[in-house]
Design a protein around this motif. Structure first.
Motif, PDB file in Angstrom:
ATOM      1  N   ASN A  90       8.936  24.753  73.726  1.00 18.64           N
ATOM      2  CA  ASN A  90      10.055  24.747  74.675  1.00 18.64           C
ATOM      3  C   ASN A  90      11.161  23.829  74.136  1.00 18.64           C
ATOM      4  O   ASN A  90      10.927  22.644  73.948  1.00 18.64           O
ATOM      5  CB  ASN A  90       9.558  24.232  76.032  1.00 18.64           C
ATOM      6  CG  ASN A  90      10.625  24.350  77.105  1.00 18.64           C
ATOM      7  OD1 ASN A  90      11.815  24.388  76.811  1.00 18.64           O
ATOM      8  ND2 ASN A  90      10.185  24.404  78.347  1.00 18.64           N
ATOM      9  N   ASN A  93      11.840  20.233  75.109  1.00 16.93           N
ATOM     10  CA  ASN A  93      11.019  19.115  74.631  1.00 16.93           C
ATOM     11  C   ASN A  93      11.481  18.591  73.266  1.00 16.93           C
ATOM     12  O   ASN A  93      10.797  17.771  72.660  1.00 16.93           O
ATOM     13  CB  ASN A  93       9.551  19.546  74.522  1.00 16.93           C
ATOM     14  CG  ASN A  93       8.983  20.006  75.854  1.00 16.93           C
ATOM     15  OD1 ASN A  93       9.350  19.468  76.901  1.00 16.93           O
ATOM     16  ND2 ASN A  93       8.100  20.983  75.838  1.00 16.93           N
ATOM     17  N   ALA A 144      -9.353  23.220  71.098  1.00 17.35           N
ATOM     18  CA  ALA A 144      -8.885  23.983  72.263  1.00 17.35           C
ATOM     19  C   ALA A 144      -7.404  24.342  72.156  1.00 17.35           C
ATOM     20  O   ALA A 144      -6.951  25.313  72.768  1.00 17.35           O
ATOM     21  CB  ALA A 144      -9.136  23.182  73.539  1.00 17.35           C
ATOM     22  N   ALA A 170       5.995  26.344  67.851  1.00 14.40           N
ATOM     23  CA  ALA A 170       4.742  25.583  67.924  1.00 14.40           C
ATOM     24  C   ALA A 170       3.508  26.443  67.648  1.00 14.40           C
ATOM     25  O   ALA A 170       2.554  26.456  68.421  1.00 14.40           O
ATOM     26  CB  ALA A 170       4.635  24.897  69.291  1.00 14.40           C
ATOM     27  N   GLY A 180       2.284  16.796  68.169  1.00 16.03           N
ATOM     28  CA  GLY A 180       3.499  16.207  68.725  1.00 16.03           C
ATOM     29  C   GLY A 180       3.205  14.797  69.169  1.00 16.03           C
ATOM     30  O   GLY A 180       2.329  14.150  68.595  1.00 16.03           O
TER      31      GLY A 180
HETATM   32  C1  HEC Z   1      -2.940  28.197  77.107  1.00 16.25           C
HETATM   33  C2  HEC Z   1      -2.089  27.945  75.992  1.00 16.25           C
HETATM   34  C3  HEC Z   1      -1.978  26.513  75.500  1.00 16.25           C
HETATM   35  C4  HEC Z   1      -2.989  25.696  75.106  1.00 16.25           C
HETATM   36  C5  HEC Z   1      -4.474  25.967  75.111  1.00 16.25           C
HETATM   37  C6  HEC Z   1      -2.345  24.467  74.669  1.00 16.25           C
HETATM   38  N1  HEC Z   1      -0.990  24.550  74.809  1.00 16.25           N
HETATM   39 FE1  HEC Z   1       0.388  23.166  74.276  1.00 16.25          FE
HETATM   40  N2  HEC Z   1       1.860  24.288  75.054  1.00 16.25           N
HETATM   41  C7  HEC Z   1       1.683  25.526  75.621  1.00 16.25           C
HETATM   42  C8  HEC Z   1       2.923  25.936  76.248  1.00 16.25           C
HETATM   43  C9  HEC Z   1       3.144  27.211  77.013  1.00 16.25           C
HETATM   44  C10 HEC Z   1       3.844  24.892  76.019  1.00 16.25           C
HETATM   45  C11 HEC Z   1       5.289  24.802  76.502  1.00 16.25           C
HETATM   46  C12 HEC Z   1       5.335  23.947  77.753  1.00 16.25           C
HETATM   47  C13 HEC Z   1       6.709  23.774  78.306  1.00 16.25           C
HETATM   48  O1  HEC Z   1       7.367  24.793  78.615  1.00 16.25           O
HETATM   49  O2  HEC Z   1       7.135  22.603  78.451  1.00 16.25           O
HETATM   50  C14 HEC Z   1       3.136  23.878  75.272  1.00 16.25           C
HETATM   51  C15 HEC Z   1       3.730  22.701  74.876  1.00 16.25           C
HETATM   52  C16 HEC Z   1       3.049  21.686  74.227  1.00 16.25           C
HETATM   53  C17 HEC Z   1       3.669  20.436  73.819  1.00 16.25           C
HETATM   54  C18 HEC Z   1       5.099  19.988  74.076  1.00 16.25           C
HETATM   55  C19 HEC Z   1       6.006  20.216  72.918  1.00 16.25           C
HETATM   56  C20 HEC Z   1       6.428  21.660  72.743  1.00 16.25           C
HETATM   57  O3  HEC Z   1       5.929  22.280  71.805  1.00 16.25           O
HETATM   58  O4  HEC Z   1       7.233  22.181  73.541  1.00 16.25           O
HETATM   59  C21 HEC Z   1       2.684  19.727  73.209  1.00 16.25           C
HETATM   60  C22 HEC Z   1       2.828  18.341  72.589  1.00 16.25           C
HETATM   61  C23 HEC Z   1       1.467  20.502  73.282  1.00 16.25           C
HETATM   62  N3  HEC Z   1       1.729  21.694  73.891  1.00 16.25           N
HETATM   63  C24 HEC Z   1       0.257  20.083  72.808  1.00 16.25           C
HETATM   64  C25 HEC Z   1      -0.947  20.762  73.034  1.00 16.25           C
HETATM   65  C26 HEC Z   1      -2.245  20.222  72.675  1.00 16.25           C
HETATM   66  C27 HEC Z   1      -2.485  18.910  71.969  1.00 16.25           C
HETATM   67  C28 HEC Z   1      -3.174  21.138  73.084  1.00 16.25           C
HETATM   68  C29 HEC Z   1      -4.679  21.026  73.018  1.00 16.25           C
HETATM   69  C30 HEC Z   1      -5.273  19.913  73.703  1.00 16.25           C
HETATM   70  C31 HEC Z   1      -2.444  22.251  73.683  1.00 16.25           C
HETATM   71  N4  HEC Z   1      -1.096  21.978  73.646  1.00 16.25           N
HETATM   72  C32 HEC Z   1      -3.027  23.391  74.192  1.00 16.25           C
HETATM   73  C33 HEC Z   1       0.536  26.284  75.613  1.00 16.25           C
HETATM   74  C34 HEC Z   1      -0.723  25.793  75.319  1.00 16.25           C
END
Ligand code: HEC
Length: 189
Positions: A90, A93, A144, A170, A180
């Motif tokens: 996003n 961020n 995960a 990402a 991040g």
């Molecule tokens: C089900 C899908 C899913 C999983 C599983 C997931 N994420 Fe994400 N992640 C997302 C989405 C969707 C966003 C965008 C959120 C937003 O709109 O702010 C995101 C955003 C982020 C961001 C904020 C920065 C950015 O890229 O916008 C971080 C840091 C992050 N994720 C870390 C993690 C970590 C570490 C894990 C594992 C523990 C994880 N995520 C697991 C879907 C996922």
């Protein structure tokens, strides 16, 4: 008398940086506690949503809950509490210049062999005349996370991500990569 003055002076000089140092360490400790609170809440919600309907379902948790948790914690502490990355999903961020610099330094520290899990950085920063304490804590990519940030994402999840995040950068992360960082700004009056 002269000698007393000298001792007093030396004491002041050596105590001042130590005091400032402890002050920053105190703020860093408080920041770490808030990061734990953020992580705990998000992890709980993410795991429940994954269990209930897989990653396709859990995308909404990340989309809705992550910013909400960040906002609630920001309101609760009167700080800015958020997540950021060099490769954001996003664009809201996206890091500012200071955060991008710290994230690049985290990458260099990882390259130099440092463990990502406890990796953090903090400093007192002055910007346009206003002082703040800034804290960042690296977020490692766990198993995960790969379902939505890895190299081999399920087609249905990809479709949903494409639709929701046309500027998604990402993806393609590997286990242990720096995904991040949590970022905190505490205003100093
Ligand atoms: C089900 C899908 C899913 C999983 C599983 C997931 N994420 Fe994400 N992640 C997302 C989405 C969707 C966003 C965008 C959120 C937003 O709109 O702010 C995101 C955003 C982020 C961001 C904020 C920065 C950015 O890229 O916008 C971080 C840091 C992050 N994720 C870390 C993690 C970590 C570490 C894990 C594992 C523990 C994880 N995520 C697991 C879907 C996922």
């Amino acid at each position: 008398m002269k000698r007393f003055l000298l001792i007093a002076l030396t004491a002041t000089i050596s105590i001042a940086p130590a005091y400032a140092d402890n002050h920053l360490k105190q703020r860093a400790m408080e920041s770490k506690t808030v990061v734990k609170e953020f992580m705990g809440q998000l992890k709980g919600e993410l795991q429940a949503a994954m269990k209930a309907g897989g990653p396709g379902n859990a995308i909404n948790v990340c989309k809705e809950s992550a910013p909400l948790i960040a906002k609630n914690l920001s309101d609760k502490y009167g700080w800015k509490v958020a997540r950021t990355s060099l490769k954001t999903r996003n664009p809201n961020n996206a890091p500012d210049a200071w955060e991008a610099d710290v994230l690049r330094k985290f990458e260099a520290r990882k390259q130099a062999g440092e463990d990502v899990k406890p990796m953090a950085y903090f400093a007192e920063v002055e910007d346009k005349g206003s002082k703040s304490f800034r804290f960042m804590k690296a977020i490692p990519t766990g198993e995960a996370c790969l379902k939505c940030h890895g190299t081999n994402i399920d087609a249905k999840v990809v479709a949903k991500l494409d639709a929701t995040y046309p500027e998604d950068k990402a993806r393609g992360f590997k286990l242990g990569d720096i995904r991040g960082a949590f970022t905190i700004v505490q205003p100093i009056n």
